[in-house]
Design a protein around this motif. Structure first.
Motif, PDB file in Angstrom:
ATOM      1  N   LEU A 164       0.760  -1.232  -0.081  1.00 21.78           N
ATOM      2  CA  LEU A 164       0.030   0.049  -0.254  1.00 21.78           C
ATOM      3  C   LEU A 164       0.799   1.404   0.053  1.00 21.78           C
ATOM      4  CD1 LEU A 164      -2.731  -1.217   2.485  1.00 21.78           C
ATOM      5  CD2 LEU A 164      -2.832  -0.659  -0.219  1.00 21.78           C
ATOM      6  N   ALA A 165       1.852   1.337   0.630  1.00 24.20           N
ATOM      7  CA  ALA A 165       2.954   2.482   0.654  1.00 24.20           C
ATOM      8  C   ALA A 165       3.456   2.618  -0.689  1.00 24.20           C
ATOM      9  CB  ALA A 165       4.128   2.185   1.669  1.00 24.20           C
ATOM     10  N   HIS A 166       3.840   1.575  -1.062  1.00 26.57           N
ATOM     11  CA  HIS A 166       4.126   1.357  -3.017  1.00 26.57           C
ATOM     12  C   HIS A 166       3.150   2.128  -3.715  1.00 26.57           C
ATOM     13  CE1 HIS A 166       5.324  -0.081  -6.802  1.00 26.57           C
ATOM     14  NE2 HIS A 166       6.565   0.012  -6.236  1.00 26.57           N
ATOM     15  N   ARG A 167       1.976   1.717  -3.430  1.00 22.70           N
ATOM     16  CA  ARG A 167       0.980   2.187  -4.397  1.00 22.70           C
ATOM     17  C   ARG A 167       0.703   3.966  -3.926  1.00 22.70           C
ATOM     18  NH1 ARG A 167      -3.784   0.540  -6.896  1.00 22.70           N
ATOM     19  NH2 ARG A 167      -5.609   2.039  -6.581  1.00 22.70           N
ATOM     20  N   ARG A 168       0.803   4.259  -2.823  1.00 19.52           N
ATOM     21  CA  ARG A 168       0.892   5.740  -2.562  1.00 19.52           C
ATOM     22  C   ARG A 168       2.083   6.245  -3.052  1.00 19.52           C
ATOM     23  NH1 ARG A 168       0.438   8.577   3.353  1.00 19.52           N
ATOM     24  NH2 ARG A 168       0.247  10.444   2.626  1.00 19.52           N
ATOM     25  N   ILE A 169       3.116   5.831  -3.224  1.00 19.85           N
ATOM     26  CA  ILE A 169       4.249   6.426  -4.007  1.00 19.85           C
ATOM     27  C   ILE A 169       4.094   6.478  -5.438  1.00 19.85           C
ATOM     28  CG2 ILE A 169       6.604   6.141  -4.451  1.00 19.85           C
ATOM     29  CD1 ILE A 169       7.173   5.130  -1.675  1.00 19.85           C
ATOM     30  N   ARG A 170       3.554   5.481  -5.916  1.00 26.09           N
ATOM     31  CA  ARG A 170       3.240   5.181  -7.466  1.00 26.09           C
ATOM     32  C   ARG A 170       2.015   6.382  -8.033  1.00 26.09           C
ATOM     33  NH1 ARG A 170      -0.394   3.078 -10.375  1.00 26.09           N
ATOM     34  NH2 ARG A 170      -1.146   2.063  -8.842  1.00 26.09           N
ATOM     35  N   LYS A 171       1.293   6.588  -7.126  1.00 24.58           N
ATOM     36  CA  LYS A 171       0.098   7.553  -7.433  1.00 24.58           C
ATOM     37  C   LYS A 171       0.741   8.857  -7.368  1.00 24.58           C
ATOM     38  CE  LYS A 171      -3.460   4.790  -7.980  1.00 24.58           C
ATOM     39  NZ  LYS A 171      -4.155   4.884  -9.098  1.00 24.58           N
ATOM     40  N   ALA A 172       1.435   9.259  -6.358  1.00 25.64           N
ATOM     41  CA  ALA A 172       2.147  10.656  -6.289  1.00 25.64           C
ATOM     42  C   ALA A 172       3.125  10.764  -7.585  1.00 25.64           C
ATOM     43  CB  ALA A 172       2.752  10.670  -5.077  1.00 25.64           C
ATOM     44  N   TYR A 173       3.849   9.960  -7.884  1.00 24.75           N
ATOM     45  CA  TYR A 173       4.683   9.786  -8.984  1.00 24.75           C
ATOM     46  C   TYR A 173       3.931  10.060 -10.333  1.00 24.75           C
ATOM     47  CZ  TYR A 173       8.688   8.535 -11.870  1.00 24.75           C
ATOM     48  OH  TYR A 173       9.943   8.742 -12.611  1.00 24.75           O
ATOM     49  N   GLU A 174       2.791   9.344 -10.430  1.00 25.54           N
ATOM     50  CA  GLU A 174       2.200   9.483 -11.519  1.00 25.54           C
ATOM     51  C   GLU A 174       1.473  10.885 -11.467  1.00 25.54           C
ATOM     52  OE1 GLU A 174      -1.025   6.523 -11.566  1.00 25.54           O
ATOM     53  OE2 GLU A 174       0.397   4.990 -12.384  1.00 25.54           O
ATOM     54  N   ASN A 175       0.888  11.479 -10.535  1.00 22.63           N
ATOM     55  CA  ASN A 175       0.610  12.812 -10.577  1.00 22.63           C
ATOM     56  C   ASN A 175       1.484  13.956 -11.031  1.00 22.63           C
ATOM     57  OD1 ASN A 175      -2.131  11.861  -9.990  1.00 22.63           O
ATOM     58  ND2 ASN A 175      -1.861  12.106  -8.008  1.00 22.63           N
ATOM     59  N   GLY A 176       2.749  13.665 -10.671  1.00 24.50           N
ATOM     60  CA  GLY A 176       3.545  14.880 -10.956  1.00 24.50           C
ATOM     61  C   GLY A 176       4.887  14.328 -11.048  1.00 24.50           C
ATOM     62  N   GLY A 177       5.400  13.239 -11.304  1.00 23.88           N
ATOM     63  CA  GLY A 177       6.559  12.823 -11.527  1.00 23.88           C
ATOM     64  C   GLY A 177       7.534  12.842 -10.409  1.00 23.88           C
ATOM     65  N   ARG A 178       9.051  12.834 -10.833  1.00 25.78           N
ATOM     66  CA  ARG A 178      10.016  12.747  -9.923  1.00 25.78           C
ATOM     67  C   ARG A 178       9.829  14.242  -8.850  1.00 25.78           C
ATOM     68  NH1 ARG A 178      13.113  11.127 -14.392  1.00 25.78           N
ATOM     69  NH2 ARG A 178      13.391   8.617 -14.127  1.00 25.78           N
ATOM     70  N   ARG A 179       9.361  15.434  -9.628  1.00 23.94           N
ATOM     71  CA  ARG A 179       9.353  16.525  -8.762  1.00 23.94           C
ATOM     72  C   ARG A 179       8.261  16.525  -7.784  1.00 23.94           C
ATOM     73  NH1 ARG A 179      12.903  19.789  -8.288  1.00 23.94           N
ATOM     74  NH2 ARG A 179      11.508  21.447  -8.051  1.00 23.94           N
ATOM     75  N   ALA A 180       7.144  15.603  -7.981  1.00 26.66           N
ATOM     76  CA  ALA A 180       6.109  15.238  -6.749  1.00 26.66           C
ATOM     77  C   ALA A 180       6.541  14.706  -5.798  1.00 26.66           C
ATOM     78  CB  ALA A 180       4.965  14.538  -7.673  1.00 26.66           C
TER      79      ALA A 180
END
Length: 99
Positions: free
Chosen positions: A69-85
């Protein structure tokens, strides 16, 4: 607040150079779903006690599912804004920049 900063610091460190994979989440959920089923079936037959079942489910299924679930949260943040997110989340959690 410190755990939030540590979480996003880890996310930035680990996924700052590569994209998180959705395949890992799917495989993880399937694997630990099957493991949970294999742990529950003997309890239904009465071969193991409920205390042992609860402990096994928490340790063998619960903790890895929290990691997924933590990995999923990171992936969702990454999808929304990339590395800068990830960097912005780390800064918002109290991360420090180098002057």
């Amino acid at each position: 607040m410190i755990f939030k900063r540590m979480f996003w610091s880890f996310a930035l460190f680990w996924y700052g150079r590569r994209k998180p994979s959705e395949t890992k989440e799917i495989v993880g959920f399937l694997l630990f779903g099957i493991l949970a089923l294999l742990l529950v079936l003997p309890a239904l037959k009465g071969q193991i006690g409920l205390a042992e079942l609860a402990y096994n489910l928490c340790v063998l299924v619960g903790l890895p599912v929290l990691a997924i679930l933590a990995h999923r949260r990171i992936r969702k943040a990454y999808e929304n804004g990339g590395r800068r997110a990830l960097y912005r989340r780390w800064l918002a959690a109290g991360g420090r920049t180098v002057n």
